[in-house]
Write a protein that holds these residues in place. Structure first.
Motif, PDB file in Angstrom:
ATOM      1  N   CYS A   1       1.688  -7.960   0.981  1.00 54.23           N
ATOM      2  CA  CYS A   1       0.497  -7.492   0.273  1.00 54.23           C
ATOM      3  C   CYS A   1       0.941  -6.850  -1.034  1.00 54.23           C
ATOM      4  CB  CYS A   1      -0.274  -6.499   1.129  1.00 54.23           C
ATOM      5  SG  CYS A   1      -1.670  -5.714   0.285  1.00 54.23           S
ATOM      6  N   VAL A   2       0.455  -7.411  -2.139  1.00 48.20           N
ATOM      7  CA  VAL A   2       0.818  -6.910  -3.461  1.00 48.20           C
ATOM      8  C   VAL A   2      -0.342  -6.124  -4.062  1.00 48.20           C
ATOM      9  CG1 VAL A   2       1.585  -7.526  -5.774  1.00 48.20           C
ATOM     10  CG2 VAL A   2       2.314  -8.898  -3.814  1.00 48.20           C
TER      11      VAL A   2
ATOM     12  N   SER B   1       4.696   7.354   1.269  1.00 48.02           N
ATOM     13  CA  SER B   1       5.510   7.217   0.062  1.00 48.02           C
ATOM     14  C   SER B   1       6.990   7.531   0.296  1.00 48.02           C
ATOM     15  CB  SER B   1       4.963   8.114  -1.046  1.00 48.02           C
ATOM     16  OG  SER B   1       4.909   9.449  -0.601  1.00 48.02           O
ATOM     17  N   SER B   2       7.292   8.237   1.392  1.00 45.29           N
ATOM     18  CA  SER B   2       8.695   8.515   1.716  1.00 45.29           C
ATOM     19  C   SER B   2       9.227   7.538   2.756  1.00 45.29           C
ATOM     20  CB  SER B   2       8.841   9.946   2.233  1.00 45.29           C
ATOM     21  OG  SER B   2       8.087  10.131   3.413  1.00 45.29           O
ATOM     22  N   SER B   3       8.426   6.493   3.036  1.00 45.68           N
ATOM     23  CA  SER B   3       8.781   5.436   3.990  1.00 45.68           C
ATOM     24  C   SER B   3       8.784   5.881   5.435  1.00 45.68           C
ATOM     25  CB  SER B   3      10.118   4.773   3.627  1.00 45.68           C
ATOM     26  OG  SER B   3      10.003   4.067   2.413  1.00 45.68           O
TER      27      SER B   3
ATOM     28  N   ARG C   1       8.186  -1.382   2.668  1.00 38.96           N
ATOM     29  CA  ARG C   1       7.592  -1.450   1.339  1.00 38.96           C
ATOM     30  C   ARG C   1       8.666  -1.558   0.285  1.00 38.96           C
ATOM     31  NH1 ARG C   1       4.243   3.935   0.600  1.00 38.96           N
ATOM     32  NH2 ARG C   1       4.283   3.410  -1.628  1.00 38.96           N
ATOM     33  N   ASP C   2       8.278  -2.173  -0.843  1.00 40.74           N
ATOM     34  CA  ASP C   2       9.130  -2.258  -2.027  1.00 40.74           C
ATOM     35  C   ASP C   2       8.338  -1.595  -3.138  1.00 40.74           C
ATOM     36  OD1 ASP C   2      10.377  -3.014  -4.438  1.00 40.74           O
ATOM     37  OD2 ASP C   2      11.155  -4.861  -3.542  1.00 40.74           O
TER      38      ASP C   2
ATOM     39  N   THR D   1       4.601  -3.588  -3.196  1.00 41.96           N
ATOM     40  CA  THR D   1       4.347  -4.540  -2.124  1.00 41.96           C
ATOM     41  C   THR D   1       4.659  -3.899  -0.777  1.00 41.96           C
ATOM     42  OG1 THR D   1       4.888  -6.405  -3.562  1.00 41.96           O
ATOM     43  CG2 THR D   1       4.951  -6.807  -1.198  1.00 41.96           C
ATOM     44  N   VAL D   2       3.808  -4.197   0.194  1.00 46.99           N
ATOM     45  CA  VAL D   2       4.037  -3.774   1.563  1.00 46.99           C
ATOM     46  C   VAL D   2       4.165  -5.029   2.424  1.00 46.99           C
ATOM     47  CG1 VAL D   2       1.558  -3.540   2.066  1.00 46.99           C
ATOM     48  CG2 VAL D   2       3.233  -2.283   3.450  1.00 46.99           C
ATOM     49  N   TYR D   3       5.059  -4.964   3.400  1.00 50.77           N
ATOM     50  CA  TYR D   3       5.336  -6.098   4.263  1.00 50.77           C
ATOM     51  C   TYR D   3       5.048  -5.718   5.719  1.00 50.77           C
ATOM     52  CZ  TYR D   3       8.079  -7.404   0.148  1.00 50.77           C
ATOM     53  OH  TYR D   3       8.483  -7.680  -1.129  1.00 50.77           O
TER      54      TYR D   3
END
Length: 124
Positions: free
Chosen positions: A22-23, A53-55, A71-72, A77-79
Motif C-alpha cells: 500500500c503506497v 512510526s517506530s515500527s 513499512r518503508d 509504503t506498508v506491506y
C-alpha cells in the motif's frame, strides 16, 4: 490530496502466501500509523495488523505468527506478508494510514485515509 493504493491481492490455495503493498501519495509531510484491515462478506471490518512510526506492531490473534506487517518510510509504503493462508482469511483487505499533509495553501493538516481495497481469496 492523500491517496492510498493497495496491490498484491489475488487467488491462492490454502497454505499459500501473498504479499500486499500500500503506497501513500500526495503532499505528505509525515506518516504516523499504518495498518491493514479486512472485511469478509456479511461481516464487519476488522483489524489485521498495525505498525506505528517506530515500527512497533500489533496483530489480530487470528493472524499472529502467520502475517507480518512492515513499512518503508522512504517509500511511504506498508506491506503485509501473509503466509499459511486459510480459507477464513478470504476478504477484501484495506490499508489505512494517518499523518499530516500540506494543503494547497501550504498549511499542515492531519489526514486519516483508506485505500480502495484489494480482494484476497483463499481456496480450500
Amino acid at each position: 490530496q492523500v491517496q492510498l493504493v493497495e496491490s498484491g491481492g489475488g487467488l491462492v490455495q490454502a497454505g499459500g502466501s501473498l504479499r500486499l503493498s500500500c503506497v501513500v501519495s500526495g503532499r505528505i509531510l509525515r506518516v504516523n500509523g499504518m495498518g491493514w484491515y479486512r472485511q469478509a462478506p456479511g461481516k464487519q471490518r476488522e483489524l489485521v495488523a498495525v505498525i506505528d512510526s517506530s515500527s512497533s506492531t500489533n496483530y489480530a490473534d487470528s493472524v499472529q505468527g502467520r502475517f507480518t506487517i512492515s513499512r518503508d518510510n522512504a517509500k511511504k509504503t506498508v506491506y503485509l506478508e501473509m503466509n499459511s493462508l486459510k480459507p477464513e482469511d478470504t476478504a477484501v483487505y484495506y490499508c489505512n494510514a494517518d499523518g499530516r499533509y500540506s494543503d494547497p495553501y501550504s498549511f499542515s493538516r492531519p489526514f486519516s485515509s483508506w485505500g480502495q481495497g484489494t480482494q484476497v481469496t483463499v481456496s480450500s
